[in-house]
Write a protein that holds these residues in place. Structure first.
Motif, PDB file in Angstrom:
ATOM      1  N   MET A   1     122.016  58.624  79.044  1.00 10.22           N
ATOM      2  CA  MET A   1     122.234  58.395  77.606  1.00 10.22           C
ATOM      3  C   MET A   1     122.981  59.580  77.008  1.00 10.22           C
ATOM      4  O   MET A   1     122.629  60.731  77.246  1.00 10.22           O
ATOM      5  N   ARG A   2     124.065  59.307  76.271  1.00  7.46           N
ATOM      6  CA  ARG A   2     124.820  60.375  75.629  1.00  7.46           C
ATOM      7  C   ARG A   2     123.961  61.046  74.561  1.00  7.46           C
ATOM      8  O   ARG A   2     123.266  60.389  73.794  1.00  7.46           O
TER       9      ARG A   2
ATOM     10  N   ARG B   1     106.341  62.463  79.759  1.00  5.24           N
ATOM     11  CA  ARG B   1     106.931  63.296  80.789  1.00  5.24           C
ATOM     12  C   ARG B   1     105.816  63.894  81.651  1.00  5.24           C
ATOM     13  O   ARG B   1     104.641  63.784  81.320  1.00  5.24           O
ATOM     14  N   ASN B   2     106.214  64.533  82.752  1.00  8.71           N
ATOM     15  CA  ASN B   2     105.233  65.195  83.615  1.00  8.71           C
ATOM     16  C   ASN B   2     105.878  66.422  84.236  1.00  8.71           C
ATOM     17  O   ASN B   2     105.681  66.703  85.418  1.00  8.71           O
TER      18      ASN B   2
ATOM     19  N   VAL C   1      98.437  55.533  81.462  1.00  6.49           N
ATOM     20  CA  VAL C   1      99.383  56.649  81.351  1.00  6.49           C
ATOM     21  C   VAL C   1     100.468  56.433  82.389  1.00  6.49           C
ATOM     22  O   VAL C   1     100.168  56.280  83.580  1.00  6.49           O
ATOM     23  N   VAL C   2     101.730  56.408  81.947  1.00  4.95           N
ATOM     24  CA  VAL C   2     102.851  56.165  82.857  1.00  4.95           C
ATOM     25  C   VAL C   2     103.950  57.183  82.589  1.00  4.95           C
ATOM     26  O   VAL C   2     103.982  57.836  81.541  1.00  4.95           O
ATOM     27  N   LEU C   3     104.851  57.315  83.551  1.00  2.84           N
ATOM     28  CA  LEU C   3     105.994  58.207  83.404  1.00  2.84           C
ATOM     29  C   LEU C   3     107.023  57.571  82.473  1.00  2.84           C
ATOM     30  O   LEU C   3     107.287  56.374  82.543  1.00  2.84           O
ATOM     31  N   SER C   4     107.621  58.385  81.606  1.00  2.00           N
ATOM     32  CA  SER C   4     108.480  57.832  80.560  1.00  2.00           C
ATOM     33  C   SER C   4     109.910  57.547  81.012  1.00  2.00           C
ATOM     34  O   SER C   4     110.572  56.685  80.435  1.00  2.00           O
ATOM     35  N   SER C   5     110.406  58.273  81.999  1.00  2.00           N
ATOM     36  CA  SER C   5     111.766  58.031  82.484  1.00  2.00           C
ATOM     37  C   SER C   5     111.932  58.690  83.846  1.00  2.00           C
ATOM     38  O   SER C   5     111.162  59.589  84.201  1.00  2.00           O
ATOM     39  N   PRO C   6     112.942  58.306  84.627  1.00  2.00           N
ATOM     40  CA  PRO C   6     113.113  58.862  85.966  1.00  2.00           C
ATOM     41  C   PRO C   6     113.315  60.368  85.985  1.00  2.00           C
ATOM     42  O   PRO C   6     112.913  61.039  86.934  1.00  2.00           O
TER      43      PRO C   6
ATOM     44  N   ASP D   1     110.804  62.986  72.277  1.00  2.00           N
ATOM     45  CA  ASP D   1     111.555  62.197  71.303  1.00  2.00           C
ATOM     46  C   ASP D   1     112.699  61.389  71.907  1.00  2.00           C
ATOM     47  O   ASP D   1     112.878  60.211  71.590  1.00  2.00           O
ATOM     48  N   GLU D   2     113.512  62.024  72.759  1.00  3.49           N
ATOM     49  CA  GLU D   2     114.663  61.308  73.316  1.00  3.49           C
ATOM     50  C   GLU D   2     114.212  60.139  74.179  1.00  3.49           C
ATOM     51  O   GLU D   2     114.758  59.030  74.095  1.00  3.49           O
ATOM     52  N   ASP D   3     113.204  60.375  75.027  1.00  2.00           N
ATOM     53  CA  ASP D   3     112.651  59.282  75.823  1.00  2.00           C
ATOM     54  C   ASP D   3     112.069  58.212  74.912  1.00  2.00           C
ATOM     55  O   ASP D   3     112.189  57.018  75.179  1.00  2.00           O
TER      56      ASP D   3
END
Length: 373
Positions: free
Chosen positions: A1-2, A214-215, A242-247, A280-282
């Motif tokens: 994402m830009r 995040r982690n 609880v899960v991971l927000s992005s790769p 915030d960005e995620d």
């Protein structure tokens, strides 16, 4: 994402405010943006009266007339008279830029020179920066190590404990019982921040919750632990995960694997109506993904972001937990100044200061409709 324009310009202002005068070319390299983009941003910020431009140099507004008479120094300038304080933070870490500004304000008011050291995104990158600052003769150190993993954190404990100038950790709380337990720290109470988020969602009738987080930082690990504890303890919560927000949000722990779930599928499968998203960005990206899949925010799912750096800038302004970032920097600087102002042994006990976040309620949370009569 830009990267959003607003976030990039916020990063520019934060670095300039933390460091003082800085070359435009150096700023472009440091923030990893093109020189053309950087110059365009600088022109817009100068036009808005938010900074000052010179010949290849950008300065904070009022730089030429600061009352302290203490110029900020670049990384490559020695402290000279030994009156400098070193600030060491990770590169490209927008969350900490407001913390830097708060610290700089307090230090300059006290007449202290500042050297800002940016640690690259690599394990152990802070140590060479600190050694360089110490060799230049700094009197004190404010530091926020990246600490992507608990193992990386532990690896830094030994050498940090041996630093021979007064040191304050910002937004970092070492493991209880470690050699850094007796080091001054100032950080946000992230347990309380998550309490605010969960309590807000529960008050709106939400009973099935998820934390997408995040982690790869101490803050992320604190948020995950707090959410698990609080959601387990609240009898109103019927289901949580609880899960991971992005790769690219982790995991930070060596040898661990954590899959990134399809959040939209998880929301549907588990009937989630309330989500806490870090950072915030995620959060903005996940809300966008939910909307594209037909899950309306907040009508179908209320969302609380954690950080509040750019949460208000989304097409739907996000309700967010806002840690007191600038106040953390100021409190850390004031604690360091207290240590420097007193002879050894007369500064009182070690201090572990926590400041409470607040909740900024915006358009992404909504009361859950009750059952039809």
């Amino acid at each position: 994402m830009r990267e959003p324009v607003e976030l990039r310009r916020k990063r520019i202002l934060a670095v300039v405010h933390a460091r003082g005068a800085v070359k435009v070319s150096s700023l472009a390299d440091e923030l990893d943006v093109s020189a053309v983009t950087l110059r365009r941003d600088v022109e817009e910020l100068a036009r808005a009266g938010m900074l000052r431009r010179g010949h290849g140099v950008v300065r904070p507004v009022g730089e030429a007339t600061r009352t302290t008479g203490v110029p900020a120094a670049r990384n490559d300038e020695p402290a000279g008279d030994g009156a400098a304080i070193a600030l060491v933070v990770p590169e490209r870490h927008s969350y900490l830029y407001e913390t830097l500004h708060g610290a700089r304000t307090a230090l300059e008011e006290a007449g202290m020179r500042i050297t800002l050291h940016i640690a690259p995104q690599a394990a152990g990158a802070e140590r060479p920066q600190v050694e360089r600052a110490l060799a230049a003769g700094v009197r004190g150190l404010l530091i926020a190590p990246r600490w992507r993993s608990a193992a990386g954190e532990e690896a830094d404990y030994g050498w940090l404990a041996e630093v021979e100038v007064p040191t304050v950790l910002m937004e970092r709380r070492p493991r209880p019982g470690s050699v850094l337990h007796a080091m001054d720290t100032v950080c946000s109470d992230h347990w309380y921040g998550i309490h605010l988020a969960v309590d807000h969602l529960i008050s709106l009738g939400h009973r099935r919750l998820v934390l997408a987080a995040r982690n790869d930082s101490p803050t992320a690990r604190s948020i995950r632990a707090a959410f698990t504890e609080i959601a387990t303890a609240r009898p109103e919560v019927e289901d949580w995960s609880v899960v991971l927000s992005s790769p690219n949000a982790g995991p930070g722990e060596p040898g661990t694997q954590e899959e990134v779930p399809d959040l939209t599928a998880l929301v549907r499968e588990r009937g989630v109506t309330g989500a806490v998203l870090h950072g915030d960005e995620d959060a903005l990206m996940l809300v966008q993904r939910l909307t594209e899949s037909g899950i309306r925010v907040p009508r179908d799912c209320s969302v609380v972001a954690y950080d509040d750096v750019v949460a208000a800038l989304g097409s739907t302004a996000l309700t967010a937990v806002a840690p007191p970032r600038a106040e953390i920097g100021r409190a850390a600087a004031e604690l360091l100044l207290h240590r420097l102002a007193h002879p050894a042994g007369a500064t009182g006990p070690v201090r572990r200061v926590e400041l409470l976040p607040c909740l900024e309620v915006r358009g992404s949370t909504h009361e859950l409709p009750g059952p039809a009569n």
